[in-house]
Scaffold this motif. Structure first.
Motif, mmCIF file in Angstrom:
data_model
loop_
_atom_site.group_PDB
_atom_site.id
_atom_site.type_symbol
_atom_site.label_atom_id
_atom_site.label_comp_id
_atom_site.label_asym_id
_atom_site.label_seq_id
_atom_site.Cartn_x
_atom_site.Cartn_y
_atom_site.Cartn_z
ATOM 1 N N TRP A 111 -1.930 -8.505 -0.192
ATOM 2 C CA TRP A 111 -3.113 -8.809 0.397
ATOM 3 C C TRP A 111 -2.858 -7.904 1.738
ATOM 4 O O TRP A 111 -3.921 -6.824 1.832
ATOM 5 C CB TRP A 111 -3.282 -10.410 0.990
ATOM 6 N N PHE A 112 -2.091 -7.484 2.255
ATOM 7 C CA PHE A 112 -1.226 -7.036 3.140
ATOM 8 C C PHE A 112 -1.226 -5.305 3.228
ATOM 9 O O PHE A 112 -1.816 -5.142 3.854
ATOM 10 C CB PHE A 112 0.193 -7.658 4.233
ATOM 11 N N LEU A 113 -0.978 -5.432 2.174
ATOM 12 C CA LEU A 113 -1.032 -3.704 1.713
ATOM 13 C C LEU A 113 -2.062 -3.118 1.948
ATOM 14 O O LEU A 113 -2.762 -2.244 2.420
ATOM 15 C CB LEU A 113 -0.578 -3.568 0.384
ATOM 16 N N ILE A 114 -3.084 -4.006 1.096
ATOM 17 C CA ILE A 114 -4.211 -3.318 0.738
ATOM 18 C C ILE A 114 -5.233 -3.269 2.065
ATOM 19 O O ILE A 114 -5.831 -2.311 2.116
ATOM 20 C CB ILE A 114 -5.302 -4.548 -0.479
ATOM 21 N N CYS A 115 -4.760 -4.579 3.173
ATOM 22 C CA CYS A 115 -5.706 -4.970 4.120
ATOM 23 C C CYS A 115 -5.521 -3.445 4.854
ATOM 24 O O CYS A 115 -6.230 -3.124 6.059
ATOM 25 C CB CYS A 115 -5.057 -6.061 4.887
ATOM 26 N N GLY A 116 -4.005 -2.798 4.730
ATOM 27 C CA GLY A 116 -4.082 -1.841 5.731
ATOM 28 C C GLY A 116 -4.339 -0.064 5.686
ATOM 29 O O GLY A 116 -4.360 -0.174 5.974
ATOM 30 N N HIS A 117 -4.216 -0.471 3.876
ATOM 31 C CA HIS A 117 -5.576 0.893 3.609
ATOM 32 C C HIS A 117 -6.065 1.043 4.461
ATOM 33 O O HIS A 117 -7.370 1.910 4.533
ATOM 34 C CB HIS A 117 -4.646 0.568 2.102
ATOM 35 N N ALA A 118 -7.170 -0.348 3.655
ATOM 36 C CA ALA A 118 -8.902 -0.268 4.219
ATOM 37 C C ALA A 118 -9.450 -0.015 5.929
ATOM 38 O O ALA A 118 -9.943 0.151 5.748
ATOM 39 C CB ALA A 118 -9.310 -1.607 3.858
ATOM 40 N N LYS A 119 -7.974 -0.511 6.426
ATOM 41 C CA LYS A 119 -7.975 0.501 7.937
ATOM 42 C C LYS A 119 -9.024 1.659 8.083
ATOM 43 O O LYS A 119 -9.442 2.101 9.209
ATOM 44 C CB LYS A 119 -7.154 -0.141 8.384
#
Length: 97
Positions: free
Chosen positions: A55-63
């Motif tokens: 979840w945190f990896l994808i959120c970081g990328h999405a930013k």
């Protein structure tokens, strides 16, 4: 596939239907892994105050992804199936919408 990752929704346990029953999500979102035994899942889940590392990896990328790119992909995925479109029209007609 985007950035080397397939997006797969495992929704067998859902009690209100399957994603692919409602929208034409493929090829952006798949029903299962096409790589067989070579599949290495990255679980992405958030519930209340707990989230997976994925979840945190994808959120970081999405930013770092521009809003226009996110919007274009969402519009591509959010295409109703014929059955869903028909049912929505029927419900809207019943509600005089």
């Amino acid at each position: 596939m985007q950035n080397g990752l397939d997006c797969i929704v495992e929704d067998d346990g859902w009690n209100s239907g399957r994603l692919h029953d409602f929208v034409n999500a493929e090829p952006c979102i798949l029903k299962g892994c096409r790589w067989g035994s070579r599949c290495r899942p990255l679980e992405i889940r958030r519930d209340k105050r707990q989230a997976t590392t994925g979840w945190f990896l994808i959120c970081g990328h999405a930013k770092g992804v521009p809003f226009q790119e996110k919007s274009a992909l969402a519009q591509k995925v959010w295409s109703y199936t014929v059955e869903t479109e028909s049912r929505l029209k029927e419900l809207n007609r019943d509600l005089n919408l």
